[in-house]
Design a protein around this motif. Structure first.
Motif: not given
Length: 361
Positions: A130-156
């Motif tokens: 550890v540490p190693e990269p972690r991943f969050s695979l998300l889809a846009d939800i209507p009416g919500s802020t669009p999901v932005m591809t990026g990296h923050a604090s070890g989460m891609i």
């Protein structure tokens, strides 16, 4: 990505093969050994695993769903998911069949990233480091802020719509990018992760700044200035691997890092096929066997650089023969080569200090 041979019959198989098309033996990638081996399964009765150890490997729980994960789990590992699937912590709404397919496509690219990072000694294939990269695979939800591809604090984070070929092509054209792929996204974002791990608090920080610039520039302002530039201005090609790389030193690093991973993967593939290159306009140079930068013997970067240009010329020529666009739409400047060499030297230094060695095959 190298190719493999079925241990039962010797037939050609691939990194992501689930079954040998020749003899039917169930195949699985063994992360701790970085190779593909035979997996004992209920539907495989015509072959015998090459060792008792191989027979004790278990399939990942995602092997038989839409993900078709071919990674195996070590006998001593209590998890139901393999070391690659465990890195994904957030998934999109699975009630949408499109999201299920998108997730599956991204996991294929993510397993390829895992392989390359493990071969470079940047990941522990046992899943212990550890540490190693972690991943969050998300889809846009209507009416919500669009999901932005990026990296923050070890989460891609990756917006899963990038798995749709038509949407990815639309964005590539809108942003005037030469190349936009799922594996490219993951390689780029992993660069941000490894900047934090390998550079931020290390002796490599000042050499980084001397080559890429100071990372304490206002990031949001830098990106805004980048998107306000004339898209037809090509002066970026004198110093960077892409136009986006000139937006901020962090992005310059991530784009260069991703390009280096492109290089080692393509060269390993070519070496796996024993590819020999002769540059047509310099026939006197004679044939050169493409070297494997992910082998047991560390490869000098000058050799990689010398072989990269003719290899990509061959790659583009093959594509043009089929009426396709160039597979490698890049021209690397001297300064961009210096940045690629920096990535190579950094990884080589890390591998040497960590005592990493590629498992013998």
């Amino acid at each position: 990505m190298r190719v493999f041979n079925c241990e039962a019959c010797g037939h050609l198989i691939y990194f992501d093969s689930l079954q040998c098309v020749h003899c039917g033996a169930a195949q699985a990638f063994l992360p701790d050994q970085l190779r593909v081996g035979i997996l004992q399964s209920s539907d495989a009765t015509s072959y015998t695993p090459s060792s008792d150890l191989t027979a004790r490997y278990r399939p990942c729980a995602h092997r038989h769903n839409i993900s078709l994960c071919n990674f195996a789990i070590e006998p001593s590992d209590p998890h139901q998911l393999c070391v690659s699937c465990r890195q994904t912590e957030w998934l999109p709404d699975s009630s949408n069949p499109a999201n299920e397919l998108r997730w599956a496509k991204i996991e294929v690219a993510k397993r390829r990233l895992f392989y390359t990072l493990a071969k470079l000694g940047l990941l522990d294939p046992h899943g212990h480091r550890v540490p190693e990269p972690r991943f969050s695979l998300l889809a846009d939800i209507p009416g919500s802020t669009p999901v932005m591809t990026g990296h923050a604090s070890g989460m891609i984070t990756l917006n899963v719509v990038e798995a749709d070929d038509d949407e990815r092509a639309r964005r590539r054209l809108a942003l005037r990018e030469p190349l936009r792929t799922l594996i490219g996204h993951l390689r780029h974002e992993s660069g941000h992760f490894y900047w934090d791990q390998l550079i931020a608090q290390s002796a490599w920080l000042e050499p980084f700044r001397a080559l890429f610039g100071y990372e304490n520039l206002d990031y949001a302002q830098a990106l805004q200035q980048h998107y306000n530039k004339d898209p037809l201005d090509t002066r970026w090609s004198q110093s960077a691997i892409s136009a986006y790389a000139t937006s901020h030193p962090w992005e310059d690093w991530a784009e260069t890092w991703a390009h280096y991973l492109h290089m080692v993967d393509l060269m390993e593939t070519a070496a796996s096929y024993s590819t020999s290159i002769t540059v047509p306009d310099i026939p006197s140079s004679g044939p050169q066997m493409i070297c494997n930068p992910l082998g047991n013997v560390p490869l000098n970067f000058s050799v990689m650089q010398a072989q990269w240009v003719p290899l990509t010329l061959l790659h583009n020529s093959l594509n043009r023969s089929l009426g396709l666009e160039d597979a490698y739409p890049f021209s690397i400047s001297a300064m961009a080569w210096d940045k690629l060499r920096f990535v190579h030297d950094l990884i080589s230094d890390y591998r040497q200090k960590s005592g990493f060695a590629v498992p013998a095959l």
